[in-house]
Design an enzyme around this catalytic site. Structure first.
Site, PDB file in Angstrom:
ATOM      1  N   GLN A 108       0.806  -1.220   0.000  1.00 41.02           N
ATOM      2  CA  GLN A 108       0.000   0.000   0.000  1.00 41.02           C
ATOM      3  C   GLN A 108       0.838   1.268   0.000  1.00 41.02           C
ATOM      4  O   GLN A 108       0.295   2.372  -0.033  1.00 41.02           O
ATOM      5  CB  GLN A 108      -0.947   0.012   1.201  1.00 41.02           C
ATOM      6  CG  GLN A 108      -2.050  -1.026   1.134  1.00 41.02           C
ATOM      7  CD  GLN A 108      -3.070  -0.758   0.044  1.00 41.02           C
ATOM      8  OE1 GLN A 108      -3.150   0.339  -0.507  1.00 41.02           O
ATOM      9  NE2 GLN A 108      -3.864  -1.767  -0.283  1.00 41.02           N
ATOM     10  N   CYS A 150     -17.278 -10.685   4.671  1.00 39.73           N
ATOM     11  CA  CYS A 150     -18.528 -11.412   4.845  1.00 39.73           C
ATOM     12  C   CYS A 150     -18.284 -12.911   4.682  1.00 39.73           C
ATOM     13  O   CYS A 150     -17.576 -13.339   3.788  1.00 39.73           O
ATOM     14  CB  CYS A 150     -19.557 -10.945   3.815  1.00 39.73           C
ATOM     15  SG  CYS A 150     -20.026  -9.216   4.017  1.00 39.73           S
TER      16      CYS A 150
END
Length: 389
Positions: free
Chosen positions: A178, A323
């Protein structure tokens, strides 16, 4: 209008990058390991890309190992070091907020008898270098701390940690996925021995990355096969992807000054959000973070609902949640900051790129307050069912 503010997940491929890759599909399509002219033409392109990537991080070309992305680079660094220097019970030091490519690799190694220390971070998500020093034992073989966090953007004190590692003759790996292309990276002054990066985080295609390996560093390969990448990464080279990574690295190096433009746009966005919407907070460090990342907590708004409703408005953002089977797992990064579980579920990440415009940010600012207010009115706050692992 469709607006993409999820650039920490992936970025669009730059036109110049795509243009550089196209000949690899139509003209220079040889196997870079072949000795004939077709293969040598492809090898020349790979060699040039190696120089471009090395230049981005101030390394030597022969210190660059091409991989399929950041996850493979992280796995190669961690497992490669441990496999190359097995002791009775080798020890790794890492942090609680690392990417899962590091955390899950460490957890797998723990099952094989490797000891791992997961360092805590402060409320801004920063690792204390002295905490690293205190965690070192006689068996410590590797320290692995990320450069910038993927969720909150916090920049770690890599140089200081690297100095400590060097003082104790311990190998130091840095996940810079990143950070690469967003801020300057100098492997020489950072005191790192290994450093991972991934092309699709700075406008190269998906499926290609690299691991910097300082000369003299022992590293066992993950794959067994041919002699590609100086026997560190077997398999036919992904020439188009590697060429794209090289071009993106070249463009990123020449465009690092654009980070100020992105930083100013992010500052404008955050200031306006805080002015227009009450009960909003910035997660992580206010100053010490990469210029494109803004992780905001909207009290009494479920992040999943906010992401979905913004998508209906044409705005793509993300959460730090994953999820699984109908249950939602809170962000391990936000929990490590000390946030209560319900506040971790109120947080959304906005991540900009060089292509993000003021017009797009203004559009988001016209839609976001209404969406937040609607969700606060329509849906009472509740803590989602948490997955049990």
């Amino acid at each position: 209008m469709r607006i993409y503010l999820d650039n920490n997940a992936t970025t669009q491929v730059e036109p110049e990058v795509l243009e550089a890759m196209l000949p690899c599909f139509r003209e220079v399509y040889g196997n870079a390991s072949s000795v004939h002219r077709f293969g040598q033409d492809a090898k020349d392109l790979v060699d040039e890309a190696r120089r471009q990537v090395a230049h981005l991080i101030n390394a030597e070309p022969d210190e660059i190992v091409f991989t399929s992305g950041g996850t493979e680079a992280d796995n190669l660094a961690v497992r490669g070091v441990i496999d190359s220097r097995r002791t009775r019970s080798p020890h790794i030091i890492t942090s609680q907020i690392e990417h899962h490519a590091i955390l899950n690799t460490c957890r797998a190694l723990e099952k094989e008898g490797v000891k791992v220390t997961y360092l805590a971070v402060d409320s801004e998500g920063i690792v204390d270098p002295e905490g690293v020093r205190r965690a070192i034992t006689a068996e410590t073989a590797l320290i692995s701390i990320m450069f910038a966090n993927n969720e909150i953007g916090t920049i770690q004190p890599i140089r200081e940690i690297g100095k400590i590692a060097r003082e104790h003759s311990i190998l130091f790996h840095c996940d810079a996925v990143q950070a690469a292309g967003k801020i300057g990276i100098d492997t020489r002054t950072l005191n790192v021995d290994l450093l991972s990066l991934s092309g699709h985080k700075f406008h190269a295609p998906k499926g290609v990355g690299a691991l910097y390996v300082r000369k003299g560093t022992r590293l066992s390969p993950l794959f067994r096969g041919g002699t590609q990448e100086r026997r560190r990464r077997a398999g036919t080279e992904n020439v188009p992807g590697i060429v794209g990574l090289g071009k993106a690295a070249e463009l990123a190096y020449s465009g690092l000054t654009q980070s100020d433009t992105i930083l100013n746009l992010r500052a404008y966005f955050e200031s306006e959000v805080l002015n227009r919407i009450d009960r909003v907070h910035v997660n992580g460090a206010l100053e010490r973070r990469v210029p494109n990342t803004s992780n905001l907590r909207f009290d009494h708004v479920e992040s999943e609902g906010l992401v979905i409703n913004l998508d209906l408005e044409g705005i793509a953002v993300s959460t730090g949640s994953a999820c699984s089977s109908g249950a939602i797992e809170p962000s391990h990064v936000l929990m490590a900051l000390g946030l209560p579980i319900e506040k971790a579920f109120n947080s959304v990440r906005f991540s900009l790129s060089k292509y993000t415009t003021r017009e797009e940010i203004d559009y988001v600012l016209t839609r976001l307050p209404g969406v937040v207010q609607r969700l606060r009115t329509l849906y009472p706050t509740r803590t989602p069912t948490v997955a049990v692992s």
